[in-house]
Design a protein around this motif. Sequence first.
Motif, PDB file in Angstrom:
ATOM      1  N   ALA A  29      -8.898  -9.119   4.588  1.00  0.00           N
ATOM      2  CA  ALA A  29      -8.503  -7.728   4.809  1.00  0.00           C
ATOM      3  C   ALA A  29      -9.765  -6.911   5.067  1.00  0.00           C
ATOM      4  CB  ALA A  29      -7.767  -7.186   3.594  1.00  0.00           C
ATOM      5  N   ILE A  30      -9.724  -6.089   6.084  1.00  0.00           N
ATOM      6  CA  ILE A  30     -10.834  -5.187   6.390  1.00  0.00           C
ATOM      7  C   ILE A  30     -10.246  -3.781   6.436  1.00  0.00           C
ATOM      8  CG2 ILE A  30     -12.704  -4.626   7.980  1.00  0.00           C
ATOM      9  CD1 ILE A  30     -12.487  -7.521   9.024  1.00  0.00           C
ATOM     10  N   PRO A  31     -10.105  -3.177   5.247  1.00  0.00           N
ATOM     11  CA  PRO A  31      -9.505  -1.846   5.225  1.00  0.00           C
ATOM     12  C   PRO A  31     -10.469  -0.790   5.750  1.00  0.00           C
ATOM     13  CG  PRO A  31     -10.130  -2.498   3.020  1.00  0.00           C
ATOM     14  CD  PRO A  31     -10.409  -3.672   3.928  1.00  0.00           C
ATOM     15  N   LYS A  32      -9.918   0.197   6.392  1.00  0.00           N
ATOM     16  CA  LYS A  32     -10.704   1.294   6.933  1.00  0.00           C
ATOM     17  C   LYS A  32     -10.532   2.510   6.024  1.00  0.00           C
ATOM     18  CE  LYS A  32     -11.049   4.379  10.846  1.00  0.00           C
ATOM     19  NZ  LYS A  32     -10.457   4.866  12.055  1.00  0.00           N
ATOM     20  N   THR A  33     -11.588   3.270   5.875  1.00  0.00           N
ATOM     21  CA  THR A  33     -11.500   4.494   5.113  1.00  0.00           C
ATOM     22  C   THR A  33     -12.478   5.520   5.651  1.00  0.00           C
ATOM     23  OG1 THR A  33     -11.536   5.480   2.905  1.00  0.00           O
ATOM     24  CG2 THR A  33     -13.130   3.749   3.336  1.00  0.00           C
ATOM     25  N   SER A  34     -12.105   6.765   5.494  1.00  0.00           N
ATOM     26  CA  SER A  34     -12.992   7.838   5.947  1.00  0.00           C
ATOM     27  C   SER A  34     -13.268   8.828   4.820  1.00  0.00           C
ATOM     28  CB  SER A  34     -12.374   8.571   7.140  1.00  0.00           C
ATOM     29  OG  SER A  34     -11.103   9.080   6.792  1.00  0.00           O
ATOM     30  N   SER A  35     -12.838   8.462   3.606  1.00  0.00           N
ATOM     31  CA  SER A  35     -13.062   9.370   2.483  1.00  0.00           C
ATOM     32  C   SER A  35     -13.194   8.585   1.184  1.00  0.00           C
ATOM     33  CB  SER A  35     -11.908  10.359   2.366  1.00  0.00           C
ATOM     34  OG  SER A  35     -10.730   9.680   1.956  1.00  0.00           O
ATOM     35  N   ILE A  36     -13.836   9.193   0.217  1.00  0.00           N
ATOM     36  CA  ILE A  36     -14.001   8.575  -1.091  1.00  0.00           C
ATOM     37  C   ILE A  36     -12.643   8.359  -1.778  1.00  0.00           C
ATOM     38  CG2 ILE A  36     -14.993   8.863  -3.404  1.00  0.00           C
ATOM     39  CD1 ILE A  36     -17.059   8.121  -1.245  1.00  0.00           C
ATOM     40  N   PRO A  37     -11.741   9.340  -1.762  1.00  0.00           N
ATOM     41  CA  PRO A  37     -10.433   9.092  -2.389  1.00  0.00           C
ATOM     42  C   PRO A  37      -9.677   7.908  -1.769  1.00  0.00           C
ATOM     43  CG  PRO A  37     -10.746  11.434  -2.073  1.00  0.00           C
ATOM     44  CD  PRO A  37     -11.869  10.745  -1.353  1.00  0.00           C
ATOM     45  N   HIS A  38      -9.778   7.755  -0.459  1.00  0.00           N
ATOM     46  CA  HIS A  38      -9.106   6.623   0.193  1.00  0.00           C
ATOM     47  C   HIS A  38      -9.789   5.316  -0.198  1.00  0.00           C
ATOM     48  CE1 HIS A  38      -7.225   4.871   4.133  1.00  0.00           C
ATOM     49  NE2 HIS A  38      -6.731   4.341   3.046  1.00  0.00           N
ATOM     50  N   LEU A  39     -11.097   5.318  -0.308  1.00  0.00           N
ATOM     51  CA  LEU A  39     -11.833   4.134  -0.754  1.00  0.00           C
ATOM     52  C   LEU A  39     -11.391   3.745  -2.164  1.00  0.00           C
ATOM     53  CD1 LEU A  39     -14.106   2.037  -0.430  1.00  0.00           C
ATOM     54  CD2 LEU A  39     -15.663   3.775  -1.315  1.00  0.00           C
ATOM     55  N   GLU A  40     -11.267   4.729  -3.042  1.00  0.00           N
ATOM     56  CA  GLU A  40     -10.815   4.460  -4.407  1.00  0.00           C
ATOM     57  C   GLU A  40      -9.392   3.914  -4.421  1.00  0.00           C
ATOM     58  OE1 GLU A  40     -11.516   8.302  -6.092  1.00  0.00           O
ATOM     59  OE2 GLU A  40     -13.614   7.821  -6.604  1.00  0.00           O
ATOM     60  N   GLU A  41      -8.547   4.471  -3.555  1.00  0.00           N
ATOM     61  CA  GLU A  41      -7.171   3.963  -3.447  1.00  0.00           C
ATOM     62  C   GLU A  41      -7.175   2.502  -3.011  1.00  0.00           C
ATOM     63  OE1 GLU A  41      -2.991   4.871  -1.073  1.00  0.00           O
ATOM     64  OE2 GLU A  41      -4.812   5.894  -0.438  1.00  0.00           O
ATOM     65  N   ASN A  42      -8.016   2.173  -2.023  1.00  0.00           N
ATOM     66  CA  ASN A  42      -8.121   0.786  -1.564  1.00  0.00           C
ATOM     67  C   ASN A  42      -8.594  -0.129  -2.687  1.00  0.00           C
ATOM     68  OD1 ASN A  42      -7.328   1.532   1.004  1.00  0.00           O
ATOM     69  ND2 ASN A  42      -9.390   1.511   1.860  1.00  0.00           N
ATOM     70  N   CYS A  43      -9.571   0.313  -3.456  1.00  0.00           N
ATOM     71  CA  CYS A  43     -10.088  -0.501  -4.559  1.00  0.00           C
ATOM     72  C   CYS A  43      -9.014  -0.766  -5.608  1.00  0.00           C
ATOM     73  CB  CYS A  43     -11.301   0.165  -5.197  1.00  0.00           C
ATOM     74  SG  CYS A  43     -12.761   0.156  -4.139  1.00  0.00           S
ATOM     75  N   ASP A  44      -8.115   0.176  -5.792  1.00  0.00           N
ATOM     76  CA  ASP A  44      -7.036   0.015  -6.768  1.00  0.00           C
ATOM     77  C   ASP A  44      -5.947  -0.940  -6.296  1.00  0.00           C
ATOM     78  OD1 ASP A  44      -8.259   1.619  -8.652  1.00  0.00           O
ATOM     79  OD2 ASP A  44      -7.210   3.436  -8.021  1.00  0.00           O
ATOM     80  N   ALA A  45      -6.136  -1.546  -5.140  1.00  0.00           N
ATOM     81  CA  ALA A  45      -5.193  -2.555  -4.658  1.00  0.00           C
ATOM     82  C   ALA A  45      -5.478  -3.912  -5.289  1.00  0.00           C
ATOM     83  CB  ALA A  45      -5.256  -2.673  -3.135  1.00  0.00           C
ATOM     84  N   SER A  46      -6.570  -4.015  -6.029  1.00  0.00           N
ATOM     85  CA  SER A  46      -6.917  -5.280  -6.677  1.00  0.00           C
ATOM     86  C   SER A  46      -6.745  -5.148  -8.188  1.00  0.00           C
ATOM     87  CB  SER A  46      -8.357  -5.672  -6.333  1.00  0.00           C
ATOM     88  OG  SER A  46      -9.255  -4.706  -6.850  1.00  0.00           O
ATOM     89  N   GLY A  47      -6.785  -6.288  -8.858  1.00  0.00           N
ATOM     90  CA  GLY A  47      -6.656  -6.299 -10.303  1.00  0.00           C
ATOM     91  C   GLY A  47      -5.215  -6.396 -10.795  1.00  0.00           C
ATOM     92  N   TRP A  48      -4.282  -6.563  -9.892  1.00  0.00           N
ATOM     93  CA  TRP A  48      -2.876  -6.732 -10.242  1.00  0.00           C
ATOM     94  C   TRP A  48      -2.206  -7.569  -9.168  1.00  0.00           C
ATOM     95  CZ3 TRP A  48       0.611  -4.620  -6.706  1.00  0.00           C
ATOM     96  CH2 TRP A  48       0.082  -3.700  -5.794  1.00  0.00           C
ATOM     97  N   LEU A  49      -1.056  -8.103  -9.473  1.00  0.00           N
ATOM     98  CA  LEU A  49      -0.314  -8.945  -8.530  1.00  0.00           C
ATOM     99  C   LEU A  49       1.083  -8.381  -8.315  1.00  0.00           C
ATOM    100  CD1 LEU A  49      -1.205 -12.456  -9.973  1.00  0.00           C
ATOM    101  CD2 LEU A  49      -2.190 -11.366  -7.960  1.00  0.00           C
ATOM    102  N   LEU A  50       1.527  -8.467  -7.097  1.00  0.00           N
ATOM    103  CA  LEU A  50       2.924  -8.125  -6.806  1.00  0.00           C
ATOM    104  C   LEU A  50       3.823  -9.159  -7.472  1.00  0.00           C
ATOM    105  CD1 LEU A  50       2.562  -7.301  -3.029  1.00  0.00           C
ATOM    106  CD2 LEU A  50       3.458  -5.726  -4.746  1.00  0.00           C
ATOM    107  N   GLN A  51       5.003  -8.728  -7.867  1.00  0.00           N
ATOM    108  CA  GLN A  51       5.986  -9.660  -8.401  1.00  0.00           C
ATOM    109  C   GLN A  51       6.386 -10.643  -7.306  1.00  0.00           C
ATOM    110  OE1 GLN A  51       7.206  -9.777 -11.601  1.00  0.00           O
ATOM    111  NE2 GLN A  51       5.642  -8.222 -12.057  1.00  0.00           N
ATOM    112  N   GLN A  52       6.742 -11.849  -7.698  1.00  0.00           N
ATOM    113  CA  GLN A  52       7.109 -12.884  -6.728  1.00  0.00           C
ATOM    114  C   GLN A  52       8.233 -12.412  -5.803  1.00  0.00           C
ATOM    115  OE1 GLN A  52       5.472 -15.669  -6.121  1.00  0.00           O
ATOM    116  NE2 GLN A  52       6.860 -16.158  -4.450  1.00  0.00           N
TER     117      GLN A  52
END
Length: 69
Positions: A29-52
Amino acid sequence: MIKSIVRETGHTEAQIALNWVVAHDAVIAIPKTSSIPHLEENCDASGWLLQQEDMVRLNNAFLHKRHAP
């Protein structure tokens, strides 16, 4: 369908999409961001798993579409 997963998990659509993408082997994944809040949102996509069942719903919705005529 993704909006129902947003309601169920409390994560954003972007976080769910990124989490789903990185859960697949050999995918980068190569997420794009143009702001710090969006970068933080992208970082919060890790550390958890979607339910099966959510993974299956997303797989059915997106992976099979690219093979449609």
